[in-house]
Design a protein around this motif. Structure first.
Motif, PDB file in Angstrom:
ATOM      1  N   GLU A  83       1.240  57.363  14.595  1.00 58.42           N
ATOM      2  CA  GLU A  83       1.715  58.116  13.422  1.00 58.42           C
ATOM      3  C   GLU A  83       3.242  58.160  13.401  1.00 58.42           C
ATOM      4  N   THR A  84       3.853  58.342  14.576  1.00 64.35           N
ATOM      5  CA  THR A  84       5.316  58.366  14.656  1.00 64.35           C
ATOM      6  C   THR A  84       5.894  57.004  14.295  1.00 64.35           C
ATOM      7  N   ALA A  85       5.290  55.927  14.785  1.00 67.59           N
ATOM      8  CA  ALA A  85       5.753  54.572  14.454  1.00 67.59           C
ATOM      9  C   ALA A  85       5.711  54.346  12.949  1.00 67.59           C
ATOM     10  N   LYS A  86       4.660  54.803  12.325  1.00 66.98           N
ATOM     11  CA  LYS A  86       4.517  54.679  10.866  1.00 66.98           C
ATOM     12  C   LYS A  86       5.645  55.432  10.152  1.00 66.98           C
ATOM     13  N   LYS A  87       5.926  56.658  10.595  1.00 62.00           N
ATOM     14  CA  LYS A  87       6.997  57.462   9.978  1.00 62.00           C
ATOM     15  C   LYS A  87       8.368  56.819  10.186  1.00 62.00           C
ATOM     16  N   ILE A  88       8.591  56.253  11.365  1.00 59.27           N
ATOM     17  CA  ILE A  88       9.866  55.583  11.637  1.00 59.27           C
ATOM     18  C   ILE A  88      10.083  54.476  10.615  1.00 59.27           C
ATOM     19  N   LYS A  89       9.085  53.641  10.434  1.00 58.46           N
ATOM     20  CA  LYS A  89       9.197  52.511   9.502  1.00 58.46           C
ATOM     21  C   LYS A  89       9.332  52.982   8.058  1.00 58.46           C
ATOM     22  N   GLU A  90       8.582  54.011   7.676  1.00 54.65           N
ATOM     23  CA  GLU A  90       8.655  54.535   6.309  1.00 54.65           C
ATOM     24  C   GLU A  90      10.014  55.140   5.984  1.00 54.65           C
ATOM     25  N   ASN A  91      10.753  55.543   7.005  1.00 58.46           N
ATOM     26  CA  ASN A  91      12.030  56.216   6.793  1.00 58.46           C
ATOM     27  C   ASN A  91      13.237  55.381   7.198  1.00 58.46           C
ATOM     28  N   GLY A  92      13.062  54.054   7.234  1.00 55.23           N
ATOM     29  CA  GLY A  92      14.199  53.163   7.432  1.00 55.23           C
ATOM     30  C   GLY A  92      14.441  52.697   8.840  1.00 55.23           C
ATOM     31  N   GLY A  93      13.625  53.118   9.796  1.00 55.68           N
ATOM     32  CA  GLY A  93      13.749  52.647  11.168  1.00 55.68           C
ATOM     33  C   GLY A  93      12.949  51.380  11.379  1.00 55.68           C
ATOM     34  N   SER A  94      13.023  50.836  12.594  1.00 60.42           N
ATOM     35  CA  SER A  94      12.306  49.592  12.869  1.00 60.42           C
ATOM     36  C   SER A  94      11.927  49.515  14.347  1.00 60.42           C
ATOM     37  N   TYR A  95      10.881  48.736  14.615  1.00 59.05           N
ATOM     38  CA  TYR A  95      10.467  48.452  15.991  1.00 59.05           C
ATOM     39  C   TYR A  95      11.565  47.644  16.670  1.00 59.05           C
ATOM     40  N   PHE A  96      11.826  47.932  17.956  1.00 58.63           N
ATOM     41  CA  PHE A  96      12.828  47.189  18.709  1.00 58.63           C
ATOM     42  C   PHE A  96      12.194  46.385  19.839  1.00 58.63           C
ATOM     43  N   THR A  97      11.542  47.060  20.802  1.00 61.07           N
ATOM     44  CA  THR A  97      10.924  46.356  21.921  1.00 61.07           C
ATOM     45  C   THR A  97      10.004  47.297  22.684  1.00 61.07           C
ATOM     46  N   THR A  98       9.182  46.737  23.541  1.00 59.65           N
ATOM     47  CA  THR A  98       8.337  47.520  24.439  1.00 59.65           C
ATOM     48  C   THR A  98       8.673  47.114  25.862  1.00 59.65           C
ATOM     49  N   LEU A  99       8.940  48.099  26.704  1.00 56.52           N
ATOM     50  CA  LEU A  99       9.232  47.816  28.109  1.00 56.52           C
ATOM     51  C   LEU A  99       7.933  47.561  28.859  1.00 56.52           C
ATOM     52  N   PRO A 100       7.949  46.660  29.835  1.00 55.42           N
ATOM     53  CA  PRO A 100       6.744  46.412  30.631  1.00 55.42           C
ATOM     54  C   PRO A 100       6.431  47.615  31.512  1.00 55.42           C
ATOM     55  N   ASP A 101       5.181  47.773  31.866  1.00 54.34           N
ATOM     56  CA  ASP A 101       4.797  48.917  32.698  1.00 54.34           C
ATOM     57  C   ASP A 101       4.572  48.543  34.157  1.00 54.34           C
ATOM     58  N   ASN A 102       4.990  47.351  34.547  1.00 55.59           N
ATOM     59  CA  ASN A 102       4.714  46.900  35.912  1.00 55.59           C
ATOM     60  C   ASN A 102       5.981  46.687  36.748  1.00 55.59           C
ATOM     61  N   ILE A 103       7.089  47.315  36.363  1.00 57.41           N
ATOM     62  CA  ILE A 103       8.331  47.175  37.126  1.00 57.41           C
ATOM     63  C   ILE A 103       8.687  48.530  37.727  1.00 57.41           C
ATOM     64  N   GLU A 104       8.748  48.602  39.053  1.00 59.94           N
ATOM     65  CA  GLU A 104       9.070  49.853  39.728  1.00 59.94           C
ATOM     66  C   GLU A 104      10.448  50.342  39.282  1.00 59.94           C
ATOM     67  N   GLY A 105      10.536  51.613  38.971  1.00 59.31           N
ATOM     68  CA  GLY A 105      11.797  52.195  38.524  1.00 59.31           C
ATOM     69  C   GLY A 105      11.985  52.144  37.024  1.00 59.31           C
ATOM     70  N   LEU A 106      11.005  51.628  36.302  1.00 60.78           N
ATOM     71  CA  LEU A 106      11.106  51.498  34.856  1.00 60.78           C
ATOM     72  C   LEU A 106       9.908  52.185  34.223  1.00 60.78           C
ATOM     73  N   LEU A 107      10.166  53.162  33.360  1.00 62.74           N
ATOM     74  CA  LEU A 107       9.076  53.828  32.657  1.00 62.74           C
ATOM     75  C   LEU A 107       8.771  53.048  31.394  1.00 62.74           C
ATOM     76  N   ALA A 108       7.508  52.722  31.196  1.00 63.22           N
ATOM     77  CA  ALA A 108       7.110  51.944  30.024  1.00 63.22           C
ATOM     78  C   ALA A 108       7.187  52.805  28.777  1.00 63.22           C
TER      79      ALA A 108
END
Length: 129
Positions: A83-108
């Motif tokens: 729902e938040t992704a939909k609102k972002i796009k409807e209000n002029g924002g855009s998808y950028f990237t998704t971080l991987p969830d398999n790298i220690e020290g990095l929150l996906a």
């Protein structure tokens, strides 16, 4: 309702920046990580996390050069990612990237850009505080 729970700043020296926020504001150090995206020292005041980011040569998340410092991104915890992704796009924002969830020290997280190009993490999970 979404809650701002994460602020990330790029800094030229992680240790100096960590000491500053520890000594001046009493923040505690959480996780330290070295990743292909950059290095991070997570700090917390008990409610909001502060990610201090540094990008050695060869990492891929840098903005403005190795000596630049400033706001890198902010993070919101939301009840419903789709729902938040939909609102972002409807209000002029855009998808950028998704971080991987398999790298220690990095929150996906899924990253978007607001209508001004500021990067926003959107997550259904809290950050460790």
């Amino acid at each position: 309702m979404a809650k701002l729970r994460h602020v990330a700043m790029q800094v030229p020296d992680l240790e100096k920046a960590s000491n500053f926020y520890e000594k001046v504001f009493g923040m505690k150090r959480l996780m330290f990580g070295e990743t292909p995206y950059g290095n991070v020292q997570m700090m917390s005041d008990g409610l909001v996390t502060l990610a201090l980011l540094n990008f050695p040569e060869g990492t891929i998340g840098e903005q403005g050069g190795p000596d630049w410092s400033g706001l890198h991104h902010i993070g919101f915890v939301v009840d419903d990612h789709d729902e938040t992704a939909k609102k972002i796009k409807e209000n002029g924002g855009s998808y950028f990237t998704t971080l991987p969830d398999n790298i220690e020290g990095l929150l996906a997280e899924v990253k978007y850009k607001d209508l001004n190009g500021v990067v926003i993490d959107v997550s259904e999970h809290e950050w460790e505080t």
